[in-house]
Design an enzyme around this catalytic site. Sequence first.
Site, PDB file in Angstrom:
ATOM      1  NE  ARG A  80      -4.129  -1.954   2.031  1.00 50.10           N
ATOM      2  CZ  ARG A  80      -4.128  -3.367   1.999  1.00 50.10           C
ATOM      3  NH1 ARG A  80      -3.012  -4.149   2.286  1.00 50.10           N
ATOM      4  NH2 ARG A  80      -5.172  -4.032   1.826  1.00 50.10           N
ATOM      5  CG  HIS A 105      -0.855  -5.674  -4.301  1.00 49.67           C
ATOM      6  ND1 HIS A 105       0.209  -5.459  -3.668  1.00 49.67           N
ATOM      7  CD2 HIS A 105      -1.638  -6.650  -3.747  1.00 49.67           C
ATOM      8  CE1 HIS A 105       0.080  -6.212  -2.612  1.00 49.67           C
ATOM      9  NE2 HIS A 105      -0.973  -7.082  -2.643  1.00 49.67           N
ATOM     10  CG  HIS A 180      -0.064 -11.794  -4.225  1.00 56.15           C
ATOM     11  ND1 HIS A 180      -0.778 -12.574  -3.611  1.00 56.15           N
ATOM     12  CD2 HIS A 180      -0.009 -10.516  -3.643  1.00 56.15           C
ATOM     13  CE1 HIS A 180      -1.634 -11.814  -2.459  1.00 56.15           C
ATOM     14  NE2 HIS A 180      -0.963 -10.726  -2.309  1.00 56.15           N
ATOM     15  CB  SER A 181       2.752 -18.037  -5.445  1.00 59.46           C
ATOM     16  OG  SER A 181       3.118 -18.016  -6.716  1.00 59.46           O
ATOM     17  CE1 TYR A 182      -3.030 -15.009  -2.883  1.00 54.91           C
ATOM     18  CE2 TYR A 182      -3.524 -15.293  -0.684  1.00 54.91           C
ATOM     19  CZ  TYR A 182      -3.559 -14.818  -1.778  1.00 54.91           C
ATOM     20  OH  TYR A 182      -4.289 -13.292  -1.706  1.00 54.91           O
ATOM     21  CG  ASP A 254      -2.435  -8.096   5.078  1.00 58.84           C
ATOM     22  OD1 ASP A 254      -3.281  -7.685   4.612  1.00 58.84           O
ATOM     23  OD2 ASP A 254      -1.357  -8.521   4.246  1.00 58.84           O
ATOM     24  CD  GLU A 315       1.898 -10.352  -0.710  1.00 56.53           C
ATOM     25  OE1 GLU A 315       1.945  -9.106  -1.092  1.00 56.53           O
ATOM     26  OE2 GLU A 315       1.290 -10.803   0.009  1.00 56.53           O
TER      27      GLU A 315
HETATM   28  C1  G6D Z   1      -5.401  -7.767   1.160  1.00 55.08           C
HETATM   29  O1  G6D Z   1      -4.060  -6.795   2.854  1.00 55.08           O
HETATM   30  C2  G6D Z   1      -4.180  -7.986   2.028  1.00 55.08           C
HETATM   31  C3  G6D Z   1      -3.137  -7.731   1.113  1.00 55.08           C
HETATM   32  O2  G6D Z   1      -1.836  -8.026   1.749  1.00 55.08           O
HETATM   33  C4  G6D Z   1      -3.256  -8.917  -0.163  1.00 55.08           C
HETATM   34  O3  G6D Z   1      -2.153  -8.749  -0.959  1.00 55.08           O
HETATM   35  C5  G6D Z   1      -4.551  -8.607  -0.871  1.00 55.08           C
HETATM   36  O4  G6D Z   1      -5.625  -8.721   0.122  1.00 55.08           O
HETATM   37  C6  G6D Z   1      -4.716  -9.843  -1.893  1.00 55.08           C
HETATM   38  O5  G6D Z   1      -5.746  -6.625   0.585  1.00 55.08           O
END
Ligand code: G6D
Length: 350
Positions: A80, A105, A180-182, A254, A315
């Site tokens: 952000r 992002h 941004h892979s999970y 987060d 990340e």
């Molecule tokens: C939410 O706050 C989170 C971010 O960190 C994340 O990247 C996003 O969802 C996908 O906004």
Amino acid sequence: MEVREQVVGRKDNEDITLYTVKNDQGFQVSCMNYGCIITEMLVPDRDGKLGNVVLGFDTFDEYENNPHYFGAMVGRFAGRIKEGTFTIGETVYQVAQNSNGQHLHGGPKGFHSVVWNSKVIKNEEEAIIEFTYFSPDSEEGFPGNLSMAVRYILKNDSNQLTISYSGKSDKTTLLNVTNHSYFNLSGNFKRTILDHELTMNSDQYLELDKALLPTGTLVSVDEDELFDFRNGRSIRAATTAEHPQTELAGNGYDHPFLLNSGEQPAIELADRESGRKLRVETTEPAVVLYTGNGVGGPYSIKGTEAQDYLGLCLETQGPPDSVRHPHFSSAVLNADEEFKSETTYSFSSM
Ligand code: G6D
């Protein structure tokens, strides 16, 4: 090394190509030139059984609305920026305000949602999928004509993926990128990540305010056990803790963690049940740990009902909103200076 290419859609009058790269041990990564998105990673468990370890969809159409940024390249600015404004020199810039009045992002037309040029570079030892993109001056409000290159590098003799980023702008600008892979090491989302064990070489994390912006305060994990990952910790406790920081993040993490320099691998993630282990090495000064607190919802991921905590993001990047916090690592890229960043994900079994 085996590389397959398949056109899976069209976007902005361009073909969307899905690349699937497989080494001789069966380790396989699939990615596409829309957002440099990683759609699948097949990794063996302790018994050699391959399973997908990243959240992703089976079709391109499902990615056209990808609010959780599954697998995506993120930029020009990962994280952000308060109210989407920043000053470089004497000039105040306004970039997209796409998340509750803040910038997030790279904005709606960030790197995750554009079509990249792509090509395969391959020999017996390694295969590289190279993505390039030209971001014109003032795209999403960011200054400078920016040329970006992203390379996904897979070796034949080890189950690792290296992501290498480079960029150059003709004007001083901001640049802070990540993937941004999970990750979910259980394989094919058998379980959530709540019992994964995470280890991070980080002595400090950045306190967030209610807008999920850094306050500027660096919190020592010595005084905050729930955020001390130095000796390994599972995620589960954060979902029920009465801790102001995990509560404001949606009952999880987060948060940006500052990585102790010179301590690599910076991050390790393990799933004892499957025996899969991930080590992350990076040139970046920080990592945002996002535990998928809000990824649930009425949709499915490769046939599995989406649920909160189904994957977690590591990340690797510079700190968010760094332009407002001179004591944070800077994301300012001077005109004609070369930006370079590299993160390597190595998979093994235990
Ligand atoms: C939410 O706050 C989170 C971010 O960190 C994340 O990247 C996003 O969802 C996908 O906004």
